[in-house]
Design a protein around this motif. Sequence first.
Motif, PDB file in Angstrom:
ATOM      1  N   ASN A  86      -5.568  -1.589  -1.446  1.00 54.88           N
ATOM      2  CA  ASN A  86      -5.663  -0.185  -1.870  1.00 54.88           C
ATOM      3  C   ASN A  86      -4.342   0.546  -1.632  1.00 54.88           C
ATOM      4  O   ASN A  86      -3.898   1.329  -2.473  1.00 54.88           O
ATOM      5  N   TRP A  87      -3.732   0.296  -0.487  1.00 48.44           N
ATOM      6  CA  TRP A  87      -2.453   0.927  -0.184  1.00 48.44           C
ATOM      7  C   TRP A  87      -1.388   0.464  -1.174  1.00 48.44           C
ATOM      8  O   TRP A  87      -0.617   1.272  -1.689  1.00 48.44           O
ATOM      9  N   VAL A  88      -1.345  -0.846  -1.457  1.00 50.90           N
ATOM     10  CA  VAL A  88      -0.370  -1.382  -2.412  1.00 50.90           C
ATOM     11  C   VAL A  88      -0.549  -0.726  -3.773  1.00 50.90           C
ATOM     12  O   VAL A  88       0.429  -0.346  -4.425  1.00 50.90           O
ATOM     13  N   LYS A  89      -1.778  -0.557  -4.189  1.00 49.21           N
ATOM     14  CA  LYS A  89      -2.041   0.085  -5.481  1.00 49.21           C
ATOM     15  C   LYS A  89      -1.492   1.515  -5.488  1.00 49.21           C
ATOM     16  O   LYS A  89      -0.883   1.949  -6.470  1.00 49.21           O
ATOM     17  N   GLN A  90      -1.713   2.240  -4.402  1.00 50.87           N
ATOM     18  CA  GLN A  90      -1.190   3.608  -4.304  1.00 50.87           C
ATOM     19  C   GLN A  90       0.335   3.620  -4.355  1.00 50.87           C
ATOM     20  O   GLN A  90       0.941   4.470  -5.011  1.00 50.87           O
ATOM     21  N   VAL A  91       0.957   2.674  -3.662  1.00 50.67           N
ATOM     22  CA  VAL A  91       2.421   2.591  -3.658  1.00 50.67           C
ATOM     23  C   VAL A  91       2.928   2.291  -5.065  1.00 50.67           C
ATOM     24  O   VAL A  91       3.907   2.892  -5.528  1.00 50.67           O
ATOM     25  N   GLN A  92       2.258   1.373  -5.756  1.00 48.22           N
ATOM     26  CA  GLN A  92       2.682   1.011  -7.109  1.00 48.22           C
ATOM     27  C   GLN A  92       2.546   2.183  -8.081  1.00 48.22           C
ATOM     28  O   GLN A  92       3.334   2.315  -9.010  1.00 48.22           O
ATOM     29  N   GLU A  93       1.578   3.035  -7.846  1.00 49.29           N
ATOM     30  CA  GLU A  93       1.353   4.194  -8.721  1.00 49.29           C
ATOM     31  C   GLU A  93       2.206   5.397  -8.319  1.00 49.29           C
ATOM     32  O   GLU A  93       2.386   6.322  -9.097  1.00 49.29           O
ATOM     33  N   HIS A  94       2.730   5.376  -7.105  1.00 49.51           N
ATOM     34  CA  HIS A  94       3.502   6.506  -6.571  1.00 49.51           C
ATOM     35  C   HIS A  94       4.859   6.622  -7.250  1.00 49.51           C
ATOM     36  O   HIS A  94       5.524   5.631  -7.512  1.00 49.51           O
ATOM     37  N   GLN A  95       5.255   7.816  -7.525  1.00 47.72           N
ATOM     38  CA  GLN A  95       6.588   8.101  -8.049  1.00 47.72           C
ATOM     39  C   GLN A  95       7.223   9.143  -7.134  1.00 47.72           C
ATOM     40  O   GLN A  95       6.782  10.286  -7.112  1.00 47.72           O
ATOM     41  N   THR A  96       8.234   8.731  -6.381  1.00 51.36           N
ATOM     42  CA  THR A  96       8.970   9.712  -5.597  1.00 51.36           C
ATOM     43  C   THR A  96       9.618  10.669  -6.591  1.00 51.36           C
ATOM     44  O   THR A  96      10.176  10.243  -7.589  1.00 51.36           O
ATOM     45  N   LEU A 156      15.088   6.362   5.646  1.00 53.40           N
ATOM     46  CA  LEU A 156      16.108   5.463   6.187  1.00 53.40           C
ATOM     47  C   LEU A 156      16.215   5.498   7.705  1.00 53.40           C
ATOM     48  O   LEU A 156      16.734   4.555   8.305  1.00 53.40           O
ATOM     49  N   LYS A 157      15.728   6.561   8.348  1.00 50.41           N
ATOM     50  CA  LYS A 157      15.892   6.657   9.804  1.00 50.41           C
ATOM     51  C   LYS A 157      15.123   5.560  10.540  1.00 50.41           C
ATOM     52  O   LYS A 157      15.394   5.278  11.696  1.00 50.41           O
ATOM     53  N   GLN A 158      14.205   4.915   9.841  1.00 48.99           N
ATOM     54  CA  GLN A 158      13.481   3.797  10.436  1.00 48.99           C
ATOM     55  C   GLN A 158      14.340   2.536  10.451  1.00 48.99           C
ATOM     56  O   GLN A 158      14.003   1.555  11.100  1.00 48.99           O
ATOM     57  N   VAL A 159      15.464   2.571   9.717  1.00 52.11           N
ATOM     58  CA  VAL A 159      16.315   1.397   9.576  1.00 52.11           C
ATOM     59  C   VAL A 159      17.734   1.646  10.087  1.00 52.11           C
ATOM     60  O   VAL A 159      18.333   0.764  10.694  1.00 52.11           O
ATOM     61  N   LEU A 160      18.271   2.828   9.830  1.00 47.46           N
ATOM     62  CA  LEU A 160      19.643   3.152  10.207  1.00 47.46           C
ATOM     63  C   LEU A 160      19.674   4.303  11.209  1.00 47.46           C
ATOM     64  O   LEU A 160      18.760   5.117  11.251  1.00 47.46           O
ATOM     65  N   SER A 161      20.758   4.379  11.948  1.00 43.64           N
ATOM     66  CA  SER A 161      20.935   5.507  12.859  1.00 43.64           C
ATOM     67  C   SER A 161      21.171   6.778  12.048  1.00 43.64           C
ATOM     68  O   SER A 161      21.629   6.720  10.900  1.00 43.64           O
ATOM     69  N   PHE A 181       4.366   6.330   3.198  1.00 53.44           N
ATOM     70  CA  PHE A 181       5.391   5.505   3.815  1.00 53.44           C
ATOM     71  C   PHE A 181       5.334   5.440   5.330  1.00 53.44           C
ATOM     72  O   PHE A 181       6.203   4.837   5.956  1.00 53.44           O
ATOM     73  N   GLY A 182       4.325   6.013   5.912  1.00 53.36           N
ATOM     74  CA  GLY A 182       4.159   5.917   7.359  1.00 53.36           C
ATOM     75  C   GLY A 182       3.407   4.648   7.729  1.00 53.36           C
ATOM     76  O   GLY A 182       2.863   3.942   6.877  1.00 53.36           O
ATOM     77  N   ARG A 183       3.380   4.362   9.006  1.00 52.90           N
ATOM     78  CA  ARG A 183       2.681   3.173   9.510  1.00 52.90           C
ATOM     79  C   ARG A 183       1.195   3.231   9.185  1.00 52.90           C
ATOM     80  O   ARG A 183       0.563   2.229   8.897  1.00 52.90           O
ATOM     81  N   ASP A 184       0.649   4.446   9.253  1.00 52.47           N
ATOM     82  CA  ASP A 184      -0.751   4.669   8.900  1.00 52.47           C
ATOM     83  C   ASP A 184      -0.908   6.123   8.463  1.00 52.47           C
ATOM     84  O   ASP A 184       0.080   6.850   8.382  1.00 52.47           O
ATOM     85  N   GLU A 185      -2.139   6.533   8.189  1.00 51.92           N
ATOM     86  CA  GLU A 185      -2.374   7.891   7.667  1.00 51.92           C
ATOM     87  C   GLU A 185      -2.025   8.989   8.669  1.00 51.92           C
ATOM     88  O   GLU A 185      -1.783  10.132   8.294  1.00 51.92           O
ATOM     89  N   GLN A 186      -2.001   8.656   9.962  1.00 47.05           N
ATOM     90  CA  GLN A 186      -1.699   9.661  10.983  1.00 47.05           C
ATOM     91  C   GLN A 186      -0.206   9.788  11.282  1.00 47.05           C
ATOM     92  O   GLN A 186       0.206  10.672  12.023  1.00 47.05           O
ATOM     93  N   SER A 187       0.617   8.920  10.717  1.00 48.35           N
ATOM     94  CA  SER A 187       2.055   8.945  10.991  1.00 48.35           C
ATOM     95  C   SER A 187       2.681  10.239  10.496  1.00 48.35           C
ATOM     96  O   SER A 187       2.359  10.725   9.419  1.00 48.35           O
ATOM     97  N   VAL A 188       3.592  10.759  11.301  1.00 46.10           N
ATOM     98  CA  VAL A 188       4.336  11.958  10.937  1.00 46.10           C
ATOM     99  C   VAL A 188       5.800  11.553  10.809  1.00 46.10           C
ATOM    100  O   VAL A 188       6.418  11.125  11.781  1.00 46.10           O
ATOM    101  N   LEU A 189       6.333  11.657   9.599  1.00 47.86           N
ATOM    102  CA  LEU A 189       7.714  11.237   9.371  1.00 47.86           C
ATOM    103  C   LEU A 189       8.710  12.386   9.462  1.00 47.86           C
ATOM    104  O   LEU A 189       9.911  12.149   9.530  1.00 47.86           O
ATOM    105  N   LEU A 190       8.200  13.626   9.464  1.00 44.61           N
ATOM    106  CA  LEU A 190       9.106  14.772   9.492  1.00 44.61           C
ATOM    107  C   LEU A 190       8.408  15.975  10.120  1.00 44.61           C
ATOM    108  O   LEU A 190       7.271  16.276   9.775  1.00 44.61           O
TER     109      LEU A 190
END
Length: 184
Positions: free
Chosen positions: A10-20, A92-97, A47-56
Amino acid sequence: MENASDKIQNWVKQVQEHQTAGWDSMPEIYLYMDQVITYMERQLNLFGRDEQSVLLTPSMINNYVKDRVLPRPDKKKYGREHLAMLTIISLLKQVLSIQDISSVLNSGNGEVFQKEIYETFRVAQQEELASVCERVNTAVEQGEEELLWLACALAVEASARRIVAERILSELSHSKTESEEKQS
């Protein structure tokens, strides 16, 4: 009740349909902090680890401004350039400084440059996600053990790519510093 494989599909389907949102699709009006957070949550929620993730959060944004990663808002209002940069920073902050991200985002200036960076990032991200989603769908069909192996392989790939990206950015930074010192 959904099992892990069903949730992943289900998550993959949402990602495939998502347009940033593309640069030209972002709000043309300036937004206050609470509106920025709401907008960014919609942009980043998958794009978070789960639905409760806060990225900003507002404090993260304030720190990015204070550290000059993000330009100062105009009378506490944030524009399209801010939204684009916040999208890139958040993912990108999850990958780069933050320092490395800043060097990429601030290596040029002007709206045309920011638009080009953002659109390049957005398209590359979309292509990579599509590729990874195909791999996930194949692994789901083969079972949970294959999903576990895929997660491990993706983590190794991410680590290797991060190492290479950091080296490239480090060498470019050193080269730029040496060039500036020679000109002085």
